[in-house]
Scaffold this motif. Sequence first.
Motif, PDB file in Angstrom:
ATOM      1  N   THR A   3      43.670  38.616  37.769  1.00 11.25           N
ATOM      2  CA  THR A   3      44.744  38.477  38.763  1.00 11.25           C
ATOM      3  C   THR A   3      46.010  38.666  38.257  1.00 11.25           C
ATOM      4  O   THR A   3      46.324  38.023  37.126  1.00 11.25           O
ATOM      5  N   VAL A   4      46.877  39.965  38.922  1.00 13.38           N
ATOM      6  CA  VAL A   4      48.175  40.147  38.272  1.00 13.38           C
ATOM      7  C   VAL A   4      49.094  39.834  39.468  1.00 13.38           C
ATOM      8  O   VAL A   4      49.320  40.384  40.487  1.00 13.38           O
ATOM      9  N   ASP A   5      49.674  38.604  38.908  1.00 12.53           N
ATOM     10  CA  ASP A   5      50.747  38.019  40.001  1.00 12.53           C
ATOM     11  C   ASP A   5      51.473  36.882  38.837  1.00 12.53           C
ATOM     12  O   ASP A   5      51.205  36.023  38.608  1.00 12.53           O
ATOM     13  N   PRO A  36      42.836  35.425  34.267  1.00 11.54           N
ATOM     14  CA  PRO A  36      43.176  34.595  33.151  1.00 11.54           C
ATOM     15  C   PRO A  36      44.182  35.456  31.881  1.00 11.54           C
ATOM     16  O   PRO A  36      43.740  36.858  32.073  1.00 11.54           O
ATOM     17  N   GLU A  37      44.646  34.810  31.189  1.00 12.58           N
ATOM     18  CA  GLU A  37      45.336  35.404  30.031  1.00 12.58           C
ATOM     19  C   GLU A  37      44.703  35.976  29.097  1.00 12.58           C
ATOM     20  O   GLU A  37      44.807  37.135  28.601  1.00 12.58           O
ATOM     21  N   ILE A  68      37.412  45.807  33.305  1.00 14.96           N
ATOM     22  CA  ILE A  68      38.433  45.023  33.850  1.00 14.96           C
ATOM     23  C   ILE A  68      38.852  45.370  35.045  1.00 14.96           C
ATOM     24  O   ILE A  68      39.236  46.382  35.172  1.00 14.96           O
ATOM     25  N   GLN A  69      38.883  44.375  35.933  1.00 17.32           N
ATOM     26  CA  GLN A  69      39.196  44.751  37.484  1.00 17.32           C
ATOM     27  C   GLN A  69      40.567  43.907  37.584  1.00 17.32           C
ATOM     28  O   GLN A  69      40.698  42.766  37.943  1.00 17.32           O
ATOM     29  N   PHE A  70      41.689  44.539  37.683  1.00 15.59           N
ATOM     30  CA  PHE A  70      43.062  44.274  37.716  1.00 15.59           C
ATOM     31  C   PHE A  70      43.311  44.156  39.349  1.00 15.59           C
ATOM     32  O   PHE A  70      43.162  45.083  39.918  1.00 15.59           O
TER      33      PHE A  70
END
Length: 125
Positions: free
Chosen positions: A46-48, A53-54, A66-68
Amino acid sequence: MLVSQGLTLVIVAVLIVLIVWWFFLPHDRGQVQATIQGGKQVVQVTVDGGYQPETVVLKQGIPAQIQFDRRDPSSCLEQVVFPDFGVNQFLTEKAITKIDLDTSKPGQYTYACGMDMFHGQVIIK
Ligand SMILES: [Cu+2]
Protein backbone atom coordinates in the motif's frame (compact mmCIF):
# COMPACT_ATOMS: atom_id res chain seq x y z
CA MET A 1 11.99 11.90 47.59
CA LEU A 2 10.05 14.69 45.97
CA VAL A 3 7.07 13.91 43.79
CA SER A 4 8.74 15.62 40.84
CA GLN A 5 11.80 13.40 41.23
CA GLY A 6 9.62 10.30 41.27
CA LEU A 7 7.88 11.50 38.15
CA THR A 8 11.21 12.13 36.42
CA LEU A 9 12.30 8.60 37.29
CA VAL A 10 9.13 7.16 35.83
CA ILE A 11 9.56 9.15 32.62
CA VAL A 12 13.19 8.06 32.31
CA ALA A 13 12.20 4.43 32.89
CA VAL A 14 9.51 4.63 30.21
CA LEU A 15 11.97 6.21 27.76
CA ILE A 16 14.53 3.47 28.40
CA VAL A 17 11.92 0.79 27.77
CA LEU A 18 10.87 2.51 24.54
CA ILE A 19 14.46 2.86 23.33
CA VAL A 20 15.22 -0.80 24.06
CA TRP A 21 12.03 -1.86 22.33
CA TRP A 22 12.69 0.29 19.28
CA PHE A 23 16.34 -0.55 18.72
CA PHE A 24 16.96 -3.95 20.23
CA LEU A 25 13.83 -6.04 20.18
CA PRO A 26 12.59 -7.57 16.99
CA HIS A 27 9.31 -5.92 16.24
CA ASP A 28 7.25 -5.89 13.13
CA ARG A 29 7.85 -2.71 11.23
CA GLY A 30 5.91 -4.13 8.36
CA GLN A 31 7.77 -7.10 6.96
CA VAL A 32 5.77 -9.43 4.81
CA GLN A 33 6.58 -12.67 3.05
CA ALA A 34 5.06 -12.92 -0.40
CA THR A 35 2.42 -15.58 -0.91
CA ILE A 36 2.89 -18.05 -3.71
CA GLN A 37 -0.05 -18.39 -6.09
CA GLY A 38 0.26 -20.65 -9.10
CA GLY A 39 4.04 -20.64 -9.30
CA LYS A 40 4.25 -16.92 -8.80
CA GLN A 41 4.81 -14.98 -5.62
CA VAL A 42 2.67 -11.96 -5.19
CA VAL A 43 2.66 -9.28 -2.56
CA GLN A 44 0.65 -6.12 -2.23
CA VAL A 45 2.21 -2.89 -1.01
CA THR A 46 0.00 0.00 0.00
CA VAL A 47 1.35 3.39 -1.01
CA ASP A 48 0.01 5.90 1.44
CA GLY A 49 2.40 8.28 3.14
CA GLY A 50 5.10 5.69 2.51
CA TYR A 51 5.16 1.99 1.74
CA GLN A 52 3.32 -0.60 3.79
CA PRO A 53 4.68 -3.14 4.38
CA GLU A 54 8.05 -1.51 4.33
CA THR A 55 9.91 -4.76 3.70
CA VAL A 56 8.90 -7.54 1.36
CA VAL A 57 10.55 -10.94 1.56
CA LEU A 58 10.72 -12.97 -1.65
CA LYS A 59 11.96 -16.45 -2.37
CA GLN A 60 14.83 -16.70 -4.77
CA GLY A 61 14.10 -18.16 -8.18
CA ILE A 62 10.31 -17.83 -8.14
CA PRO A 63 8.87 -15.13 -10.40
CA ALA A 64 7.67 -12.27 -8.22
CA GLN A 65 5.22 -9.49 -8.62
CA ILE A 66 4.74 -6.51 -6.35
CA GLN A 67 1.34 -4.92 -6.63
CA PHE A 68 1.46 -1.29 -5.60
CA ASP A 69 -1.87 0.02 -4.39
CA ARG A 70 -1.44 3.78 -4.59
CA ARG A 71 -3.84 5.64 -2.34
CA ASP A 72 -1.67 8.68 -1.75
CA PRO A 73 -2.52 11.57 -4.08
CA SER A 74 0.78 13.40 -3.57
CA SER A 75 3.07 13.57 -6.57
CA CYS A 76 5.88 12.51 -4.29
CA LEU A 77 4.75 8.90 -4.37
CA GLU A 78 3.59 8.78 -7.97
CA GLN A 79 6.78 7.10 -9.09
CA VAL A 80 8.58 4.07 -7.77
CA VAL A 81 12.22 3.38 -8.56
CA PHE A 82 14.08 0.09 -8.12
CA PRO A 83 17.61 1.08 -9.13
CA ASP A 84 18.93 -2.49 -8.96
CA PHE A 85 16.25 -3.77 -11.30
CA GLY A 86 16.19 -0.90 -13.76
CA VAL A 87 12.58 -0.17 -12.84
CA ASN A 88 11.19 3.37 -12.88
CA GLN A 89 7.45 3.08 -12.87
CA PHE A 90 4.60 5.54 -12.61
CA LEU A 91 1.92 4.44 -10.15
CA THR A 92 -1.63 5.27 -11.07
CA GLU A 93 -3.59 6.82 -8.23
CA LYS A 94 -6.42 4.73 -6.75
CA ALA A 95 -5.29 1.75 -8.76
CA ILE A 96 -2.93 -1.17 -8.55
CA THR A 97 0.27 -1.12 -10.55
CA LYS A 98 1.98 -4.47 -10.99
CA ILE A 99 5.73 -4.67 -11.13
CA ASP A 100 7.51 -7.92 -11.93
CA LEU A 101 10.86 -8.49 -10.31
CA ASP A 102 13.69 -10.81 -11.21
CA THR A 103 14.40 -12.95 -8.15
CA SER A 104 17.41 -14.81 -9.50
CA LYS A 105 19.94 -13.00 -7.30
CA PRO A 106 19.54 -13.08 -3.53
CA GLY A 107 20.14 -9.88 -1.63
CA GLN A 108 18.62 -6.83 -0.02
CA TYR A 109 17.37 -4.22 -2.42
CA THR A 110 15.90 -0.86 -1.61
CA TYR A 111 13.42 1.04 -3.66
CA ALA A 112 12.22 4.60 -3.33
CA CYS A 113 9.83 7.21 -4.59
CA GLY A 114 10.95 9.33 -7.51
CA MET A 115 12.60 11.86 -5.19
CA ASP A 116 14.29 9.26 -3.03
CA MET A 117 12.36 10.37 0.06
CA PHE A 118 10.32 7.30 0.93
CA HIS A 119 11.97 3.93 0.97
CA GLY A 120 10.97 0.31 0.92
CA GLN A 121 12.99 -2.84 0.85
CA VAL A 122 12.90 -6.14 -0.97
CA ILE A 123 14.78 -9.09 0.46
CA ILE A 124 15.36 -12.04 -1.84
CA LYS A 125 16.55 -15.20 -0.13
CU1 LIG B 1 9.05 11.57 -3.13
